[in-house]
Design an enzyme around this catalytic site. Structure first.
Site, PDB file in Angstrom:
ATOM      1  N   LYS A 167       0.781  -1.234   0.000  1.00 32.14           N
ATOM      2  CA  LYS A 167       0.000   0.000   0.000  1.00 32.14           C
ATOM      3  C   LYS A 167       0.818   1.293   0.000  1.00 32.14           C
ATOM      4  O   LYS A 167       0.271   2.374  -0.228  1.00 32.14           O
ATOM      5  CB  LYS A 167      -0.929   0.032   1.238  1.00 32.14           C
ATOM      6  CG  LYS A 167      -2.020  -1.013   1.201  1.00 32.14           C
ATOM      7  CD  LYS A 167      -3.078  -0.643   0.180  1.00 32.14           C
ATOM      8  CE  LYS A 167      -4.062  -1.730  -0.115  1.00 32.14           C
ATOM      9  NZ  LYS A 167      -4.156  -2.091  -1.516  1.00 32.14           N
ATOM     10  N   TYR A 195      -7.320  -5.077  -1.467  1.00 32.42           N
ATOM     11  CA  TYR A 195      -6.062  -5.275  -2.193  1.00 32.42           C
ATOM     12  C   TYR A 195      -6.023  -4.437  -3.484  1.00 32.42           C
ATOM     13  O   TYR A 195      -5.003  -3.823  -3.803  1.00 32.42           O
ATOM     14  CB  TYR A 195      -5.860  -6.766  -2.492  1.00 32.42           C
ATOM     15  CG  TYR A 195      -4.441  -7.097  -2.864  1.00 32.42           C
ATOM     16  CD1 TYR A 195      -3.460  -7.225  -1.887  1.00 32.42           C
ATOM     17  CD2 TYR A 195      -4.073  -7.252  -4.189  1.00 32.42           C
ATOM     18  CE1 TYR A 195      -2.146  -7.503  -2.221  1.00 32.42           C
ATOM     19  CE2 TYR A 195      -2.754  -7.539  -4.535  1.00 32.42           C
ATOM     20  CZ  TYR A 195      -1.809  -7.661  -3.545  1.00 32.42           C
ATOM     21  OH  TYR A 195      -0.509  -7.926  -3.890  1.00 32.42           O
TER      22      TYR A 195
HETATM   23  C1  PHB Z   1       6.808  -6.370  -4.980  1.00 32.02           C
HETATM   24  O1  PHB Z   1       7.835  -5.731  -4.723  1.00 32.02           O
HETATM   25  O2  PHB Z   1       6.604  -6.871  -6.094  1.00 32.02           O
HETATM   26  C2  PHB Z   1       5.782  -6.545  -3.903  1.00 32.02           C
HETATM   27  C3  PHB Z   1       6.019  -6.048  -2.643  1.00 32.02           C
HETATM   28  C4  PHB Z   1       5.057  -6.210  -1.647  1.00 32.02           C
HETATM   29  C5  PHB Z   1       3.890  -6.879  -1.942  1.00 32.02           C
HETATM   30  C6  PHB Z   1       3.644  -7.354  -3.214  1.00 32.02           C
HETATM   31  C7  PHB Z   1       4.596  -7.195  -4.197  1.00 32.02           C
HETATM   32  O3  PHB Z   1       2.950  -7.063  -0.967  1.00 32.02           O
END
Ligand code: PHB
Ligand code: APR
Length: 400
Positions: free
Chosen positions: A297, A385
């Site tokens: 986020k 999300y």
């Molecule tokens: C990402 O760096 O791709 C990433 C980081 C945190 C998340 C999801 C993806 O919760």
């Protein structure tokens, strides 16, 4: 020199704000203490909510994002050796997230800023803010060996968690809300084609792991590790062994292994400073709040803050109204706290806590079992999300 809005920091918050102001005919100067190369190369998170993608597209800075971003309509939650798919689009009326590195966002925004010919100064030193509770706040700094002073109508503190704007506010003025977690994330970028088209969040008895990606040839992976873990203690072989031990599922799925091209450790913290304003200085993004990366986020909250701030400044310059400036902090914090709650919940559900007992672990499994079996629970996860609605419409900043 004078400007309408002096912006400290050229991360996503400062650059997005500068461009929104530009689109509304409002001047700004952006001051950044790092080099252009450093801010573009810095590897950060990479998940854009549906609303952030729409914002960037409406701002005219979405071309590369549309071409190269990877749109994901679902994700996997993995536990007890099985992956469970959650179709986010189905539960949100067609919404999705887009994988696009934060550094790519920053690159696109710097390019857009340069096209506007508005000032963006890198490698400035000794940035300090003054008289922020007066009608004429100032920023002093050193650039190319010369001491400079910028007078402003307003200052935007977009200088991240370690910046100078928030700490310049007299102690006792802000309230800080904070929680640290007894673990961090070890993250890698690897030259390996992603073996899953969507993200996989894994709860494992050895600890949390996350499978993500940056492109059809680059995989991004994370491991829960002790806080302050020294990356030097992890050989590439040890990293891969641990990734595979946690992520491989009974059906034979596992990440593809390849050369590690970048690695680092990220601390985990939840933090909010309130209010997000002191006099004529407004804090936005990480300077006002930090979320643990589990909910993805951070960047999205920076975008929603500056959208609200741009609206407030637009109303001020169009008609002299301070109503939205006065509401700025309250409007932002409503959304910030919901994202804080979601990020804390994702983190608490998916990580192994050092003081957790067998009861806690069974409860976590039950939570995940419920989450992946209940339509109501999947809908709740999906809508948060992909991103809760933005607090103000894009039309309020004249871009929709
Ligand atoms: C990402 O760096 O791709 C990433 C980081 C945190 C998340 C999801 C993806 O919760
Ligand atoms: N003077 C000028 N610039 C500064 C100063 C200073 N004293 N201190 C910090 N900065 C710069 C940093 O170098 C950085 O480029 O401010 C910028 C802040 O950018 P970010 O840390 O990226 O914060 P923000 O723009 O709020 O974006 C939030 O960043 O940390 C991630 O996960 C977080 O994705 C989220 C996003």
């Amino acid at each position: 020199m004078h400007t309408q809005v002096g912006i400290v920091g050229a991360g996503p918050a400062g650059l997005l704000l500068g461009h929104l102001l530009h689109l509304n005919g409002i001047d700004s100067v952006i001051l950044e203490n790092r080099s252009r190369e450093y801010v573009i190369d810095r590897v950060r998170a990479g998940v854009l909510e549906q609303g952030t993608v729409e914002l960037m597209s409406a701002m005219g800075v979405g071309a590369r994002l549309q071409a190269q971003g990877l749109r994901h309509e679902g994700l996997y939650l993995s536990f007890q050796g099985e992956r469970h798919h959650i179709n986010m689009a189905e539960h949100t009326g067609g919404k999705a997230i887009t994988i696009y590195g934060q550094n790519e966002v920053v690159k696109d925004l710097i390019d857009a800023r340069i096209v506007t010919s508005r000032p963006l100064h890198f490698e400035v030193e000794n940035v300090a803010v003054h008289d922020v509770t007066s009608e004429c706040p100032r920023i002093t700094y050193r650039s190319n060996g010369r001491d400079e002073q910028l007078t402003c109508d307003f200052i935007a503190g977009c200088d991240g968690f370690h910046g100078i704007c928030r700490p310049s506010i007299p102690s006792g003025t802000l309230t800080f809300y904070e929680r640290s977690y007894p673990f961090g994330w070890l993250g890698i970028l690897a030259e390996a084609s992603p073996s899953s088209e969507e993200l996989v969040y894994t709860y494992h008895e050895r600890g949390f792991a996350l499978f993500s990606m940056r492109s059809p040839t680059i995989t991004r992976l994370y491991l829960q590790v002790p806080p302050e873990e020294n990356i030097a203690h992890w050989s590439d072989e040890a990293i891969w062994n641990e990734m595979l031990a946690r992520m491989a599922t009974k059906d034979g799925w596992k990440p593809n292994v390849g050369p590690i091209i970048q690695k680092g450790v990220t601390p985990m913290r939840s933090f909010v400073a309130a209010p997000m304003r002191h006099g004529r200085m407004f804090l936005a993004g990480d300077s006002a709040h930090i979320v643990p990366p589990t909910g993805a986020k951070g960047l999205n909250l920076a975008a929603s803050d500056v959208l609200v701030l741009a609206r407030a400044l637009r109303e001020f310059y169009r008609g002299g109204s301070t109503e939205w400036l006065d509401r700025y902090s309250d409007v932002c914090l409503r959304r910030v706290w919901k994202a804080q709650r979601f990020s804390w919940w994702m983190t608490s559900t998916l990580h192994r806590f050092p003081d957790g007992n067998p009861f806690d672990r069974q409860r976590q499994i039950a939570d995940l079992d419920y989450l992946t079996g209940s339509r109501a629970a999947m809908t709740s996860l999906a809508e948060q999300y992909v991103g809760l609605p933005l607090e103000v419409p894009l039309s309020s900043v004249g871009i929709a």
